[in-house]
Design an enzyme around this catalytic site. Structure first.
Site, PDB file in Angstrom:
ATOM      1  N   LYS A  13      56.048  24.653  -4.112  1.00 58.71           N
ATOM      2  CA  LYS A  13      55.424  25.958  -4.360  1.00 58.71           C
ATOM      3  C   LYS A  13      55.954  26.596  -5.650  1.00 58.71           C
ATOM      4  O   LYS A  13      55.184  27.035  -6.493  1.00 58.71           O
ATOM      5  CB  LYS A  13      55.697  26.934  -3.187  1.00 58.71           C
ATOM      6  CG  LYS A  13      55.168  26.470  -1.841  1.00 58.71           C
ATOM      7  CD  LYS A  13      55.467  27.494  -0.734  1.00 58.71           C
ATOM      8  CE  LYS A  13      56.937  27.750  -0.490  1.00 58.71           C
ATOM      9  NZ  LYS A  13      57.700  26.595   0.022  1.00 58.71           N
ATOM     10  N   ARG A  88      55.026  34.845   5.435  1.00 56.84           N
ATOM     11  CA  ARG A  88      55.659  33.708   6.091  1.00 56.84           C
ATOM     12  C   ARG A  88      55.564  33.809   7.604  1.00 56.84           C
ATOM     13  O   ARG A  88      56.040  32.918   8.297  1.00 56.84           O
ATOM     14  CB  ARG A  88      57.133  33.677   5.691  1.00 56.84           C
ATOM     15  CG  ARG A  88      57.543  32.435   4.894  1.00 56.84           C
ATOM     16  CD  ARG A  88      59.015  32.615   4.551  1.00 56.84           C
ATOM     17  NE  ARG A  88      59.681  31.433   4.123  1.00 56.84           N
ATOM     18  CZ  ARG A  88      59.882  31.090   2.856  1.00 56.84           C
ATOM     19  NH1 ARG A  88      59.383  31.796   1.887  1.00 56.84           N
ATOM     20  NH2 ARG A  88      60.583  30.015   2.569  1.00 56.84           N
ATOM     21  N   ARG A 127      67.136  19.138  -5.418  1.00 57.21           N
ATOM     22  CA  ARG A 127      66.701  20.315  -6.194  1.00 57.21           C
ATOM     23  C   ARG A 127      67.870  20.955  -6.927  1.00 57.21           C
ATOM     24  O   ARG A 127      68.959  21.107  -6.385  1.00 57.21           O
ATOM     25  CB  ARG A 127      66.068  21.346  -5.258  1.00 57.21           C
ATOM     26  CG  ARG A 127      65.825  22.701  -5.933  1.00 57.21           C
ATOM     27  CD  ARG A 127      64.764  23.526  -5.276  1.00 57.21           C
ATOM     28  NE  ARG A 127      65.100  23.973  -3.939  1.00 57.21           N
ATOM     29  CZ  ARG A 127      64.257  24.634  -3.136  1.00 57.21           C
ATOM     30  NH1 ARG A 127      63.024  24.877  -3.544  1.00 57.21           N
ATOM     31  NH2 ARG A 127      64.627  25.008  -1.938  1.00 57.21           N
ATOM     32  N   ARG A 160      71.265  25.136  -4.526  1.00 59.94           N
ATOM     33  CA  ARG A 160      71.148  26.279  -3.605  1.00 59.94           C
ATOM     34  C   ARG A 160      71.917  26.015  -2.312  1.00 59.94           C
ATOM     35  O   ARG A 160      71.780  24.942  -1.734  1.00 59.94           O
ATOM     36  CB  ARG A 160      69.675  26.514  -3.281  1.00 59.94           C
ATOM     37  CG  ARG A 160      69.035  27.519  -4.219  1.00 59.94           C
ATOM     38  CD  ARG A 160      67.556  27.584  -4.060  1.00 59.94           C
ATOM     39  NE  ARG A 160      67.122  27.851  -2.693  1.00 59.94           N
ATOM     40  CZ  ARG A 160      65.856  28.033  -2.354  1.00 59.94           C
ATOM     41  NH1 ARG A 160      64.916  28.004  -3.282  1.00 59.94           N
ATOM     42  NH2 ARG A 160      65.528  28.255  -1.109  1.00 59.94           N
ATOM     43  N   ARG A 171      65.547  25.409   8.516  1.00 58.55           N
ATOM     44  CA  ARG A 171      64.426  26.006   7.761  1.00 58.55           C
ATOM     45  C   ARG A 171      63.102  25.330   8.105  1.00 58.55           C
ATOM     46  O   ARG A 171      62.062  25.975   8.175  1.00 58.55           O
ATOM     47  CB  ARG A 171      64.698  25.915   6.260  1.00 58.55           C
ATOM     48  CG  ARG A 171      65.729  26.932   5.809  1.00 58.55           C
ATOM     49  CD  ARG A 171      66.336  26.562   4.482  1.00 58.55           C
ATOM     50  NE  ARG A 171      65.406  26.670   3.388  1.00 58.55           N
ATOM     51  CZ  ARG A 171      65.483  25.942   2.279  1.00 58.55           C
ATOM     52  NH1 ARG A 171      66.448  25.062   2.119  1.00 58.55           N
ATOM     53  NH2 ARG A 171      64.605  26.103   1.331  1.00 58.55           N
TER      54      ARG A 171
HETATM   55  P1  ADP Z   1      61.662  27.642  -0.378  1.00 62.45           P
HETATM   56  O1  ADP Z   1      61.281  27.741  -1.833  1.00 62.45           O
HETATM   57  O2  ADP Z   1      62.620  26.542  -0.143  1.00 62.45           O
HETATM   58  O3  ADP Z   1      60.469  27.620   0.523  1.00 62.45           O
HETATM   59  P2  ADP Z   1      62.340  30.425  -0.592  1.00 62.45           P
HETATM   60  O4  ADP Z   1      63.087  30.520  -1.862  1.00 62.45           O
HETATM   61  O5  ADP Z   1      60.916  30.808  -0.598  1.00 62.45           O
HETATM   62  O6  ADP Z   1      62.500  28.942  -0.012  1.00 62.45           O
HETATM   63  O7  ADP Z   1      63.075  31.287   0.530  1.00 62.45           O
HETATM   64  C1  ADP Z   1      64.463  31.182   0.760  1.00 62.45           C
HETATM   65  C2  ADP Z   1      64.832  31.994   1.978  1.00 62.45           C
HETATM   66  O8  ADP Z   1      64.538  33.377   1.770  1.00 62.45           O
HETATM   67  C3  ADP Z   1      64.069  31.637   3.263  1.00 62.45           C
HETATM   68  O9  ADP Z   1      64.659  30.538   3.938  1.00 62.45           O
HETATM   69  C4  ADP Z   1      64.205  32.952   4.051  1.00 62.45           C
HETATM   70  O10 ADP Z   1      65.482  33.088   4.634  1.00 62.45           O
HETATM   71  C5  ADP Z   1      64.079  34.003   2.960  1.00 62.45           C
HETATM   72  N1  ADP Z   1      62.666  34.405   2.752  1.00 62.45           N
HETATM   73  C6  ADP Z   1      61.879  34.102   1.686  1.00 62.45           C
HETATM   74  N2  ADP Z   1      60.643  34.619   1.833  1.00 62.45           N
HETATM   75  C7  ADP Z   1      60.639  35.268   3.019  1.00 62.45           C
HETATM   76  C8  ADP Z   1      59.654  35.986   3.761  1.00 62.45           C
HETATM   77  N3  ADP Z   1      58.396  36.145   3.289  1.00 62.45           N
HETATM   78  N4  ADP Z   1      60.017  36.499   4.963  1.00 62.45           N
HETATM   79  C9  ADP Z   1      61.254  36.366   5.445  1.00 62.45           C
HETATM   80  N5  ADP Z   1      62.223  35.683   4.822  1.00 62.45           N
HETATM   81  C10 ADP Z   1      61.937  35.126   3.615  1.00 62.45           C
HETATM   82  P1  ADP Z   2      59.378  25.048  -2.888  1.00 67.84           P
HETATM   83  O1  ADP Z   2      59.275  26.265  -3.800  1.00 67.84           O
HETATM   84  O2  ADP Z   2      58.107  24.802  -2.144  1.00 67.84           O
HETATM   85  O3  ADP Z   2      60.567  25.102  -1.988  1.00 67.84           O
HETATM   86  P2  ADP Z   2      60.111  23.587  -5.314  1.00 67.84           P
HETATM   87  O4  ADP Z   2      59.014  23.883  -6.275  1.00 67.84           O
HETATM   88  O5  ADP Z   2      61.399  24.298  -5.496  1.00 67.84           O
HETATM   89  O6  ADP Z   2      59.566  23.769  -3.806  1.00 67.84           O
HETATM   90  O7  ADP Z   2      60.348  22.012  -5.336  1.00 67.84           O
HETATM   91  C1  ADP Z   2      61.364  21.400  -4.554  1.00 67.84           C
HETATM   92  C2  ADP Z   2      61.983  20.255  -5.365  1.00 67.84           C
HETATM   93  O8  ADP Z   2      61.020  19.202  -5.495  1.00 67.84           O
HETATM   94  C3  ADP Z   2      62.407  20.614  -6.776  1.00 67.84           C
HETATM   95  O9  ADP Z   2      63.578  19.904  -7.071  1.00 67.84           O
HETATM   96  C4  ADP Z   2      61.229  20.146  -7.650  1.00 67.84           C
HETATM   97  O10 ADP Z   2      61.649  19.770  -8.958  1.00 67.84           O
HETATM   98  C5  ADP Z   2      60.735  18.934  -6.879  1.00 67.84           C
HETATM   99  N1  ADP Z   2      59.278  18.720  -6.961  1.00 67.84           N
HETATM  100  C6  ADP Z   2      58.307  19.679  -6.934  1.00 67.84           C
HETATM  101  N2  ADP Z   2      57.080  19.130  -6.983  1.00 67.84           N
HETATM  102  C7  ADP Z   2      57.262  17.774  -7.017  1.00 67.84           C
HETATM  103  C8  ADP Z   2      56.373  16.651  -7.074  1.00 67.84           C
HETATM  104  N3  ADP Z   2      55.044  16.801  -7.093  1.00 67.84           N
HETATM  105  N4  ADP Z   2      56.925  15.420  -7.097  1.00 67.84           N
HETATM  106  C9  ADP Z   2      58.268  15.248  -7.073  1.00 67.84           C
HETATM  107  N5  ADP Z   2      59.154  16.265  -7.030  1.00 67.84           N
HETATM  108  C10 ADP Z   2      58.669  17.527  -6.996  1.00 67.84           C
END
Ligand code: ADP
Ligand code: ADP
Ligand code: ZN
Length: 214
Positions: A13, A88, A127, A160, A171
């Site tokens: 994302k 979420r 990541r 992270r 998660r």
């Molecule tokens: P990822 O990119 O791995 O999906 P995020 O960076 O979006 O994770 O979120 C990290 C953490 O922040 C989540 O595991 C949660 O604890 C909190 N968080 C993020 N967005 C929300 C939301 N919309 N509602 C509640 N908690 C959230």
């Molecule tokens: P999210 O926000 O959904 O948690 P991220 O964008 O942070 O996901 O991506 C998670 C990890 O996967 C990062 O290390 C990113 O560089 C890698 N990644 C994202 N998209 C791809 C893809 N299409 N193929 C391989 N690796 C990817």
């Protein structure tokens, strides 16, 4: 253009949001980034959020909605925005729906990205992100040009602390129980676009731009 990105942790994302926001000149609003900033600044919210993020749980719906409500009224959101990681939960989606009405806005689409769970775990474990500018990298699939340093600003990259195996599993479970129901919620509203995230970053991006053109 007003968009929501939906999908499990690690699906891509943030990566796709950064590309799309550049293309369409809209702000990327990541609730995860907002919570991490609050933790770093040790605000009242940050103190609460710290333990919640470490445990792989979700911050309260009312707190999260309050943050989004303030954020969407900033002037940079006039021409649209991309929500990365919000809503979420179903209550967040309902609160967001009410907020949109209040602001006389409509959502253009919800992009749901999917990949298998085994791929997600590899992605999260490798990541690395830039604590200064937020750019996202991966040790194998998307490495920085200079080892451990950001391509854009040169800062040292970080791992992270919620990307550790114990927290990853929690998660995923949080995602399945609380967030996944949003897929059918938005499908029923005819707003959902489903995208295969298990392809090269550039190809996923092409697919997203493709569905948005329709
Ligand atoms: P990822 O990119 O791995 O999906 P995020 O960076 O979006 O994770 O979120 C990290 C953490 O922040 C989540 O595991 C949660 O604890 C909190 N968080 C993020 N967005 C929300 C939301 N919309 N509602 C509640 N908690 C959230
Ligand atoms: P999210 O926000 O959904 O948690 P991220 O964008 O942070 O996901 O991506 C998670 C990890 O996967 C990062 O290390 C990113 O560089 C890698 N990644 C994202 N998209 C791809 C893809 N299409 N193929 C391989 N690796 C990817
Ligand atoms: Zn950087």
């Amino acid at each position: 253009m007003r968009l929501v990105f939906l999908g499990p942790p690690g699906v891509g994302k943030g990566t796709q949001a950064q590309l799309l926001c550049k293309k369409y000149s809209i702000p990327q609003i990541s609730t995860g980034d907002m919570f991490r900033a609050a933790i770093k600044e040790q605000t009242e919210l940050g103190k609460k959020a710290d333990a919640i993020l470490k445990a792989g749980k979700l911050v309260d719906d009312s707190i999260t909605l309050g943050l989004i409500k303030d954020r969407l009224q900033k002037s940079d959101c006039k021409n649209g925005y991309l929500l990365d990681g919000f809503p979420r939960t179903i209550p967040q989606a309902e609160g967001f729906g009410a907020l949109l009405k209040e602001l006389h806005q409509e959502l253009d689409g919800v992009i749901s990205i999917f990949v298998d769970e085994a791929v997600l775990i590899r992605r999260l474990s490798g990541r690395r992100s830039c604590p200064k500018c937020g750019k996202i990298f991966h040790l194998e699939s998307n490495p920085p040009k200079k080892k451990d340093h950001c391509d854009s600003c040169g800062e040292k990259l970080i791992f992270r602390n919620d990307d550790k195996p114990e927290t990853i599993h929690k998660r995923m479970e949080t995602y399945r129980t609380l967030t996944e129901p949003l897929i059918s919620y938005y499908k029923k509203k005819n707003l959902l676009f489903e995208i295969d995230g298990d392809q090269l970053i550039e190809k996923v991006f092409e697919d997203i731009v493709g569905v948005l053109k329709k």
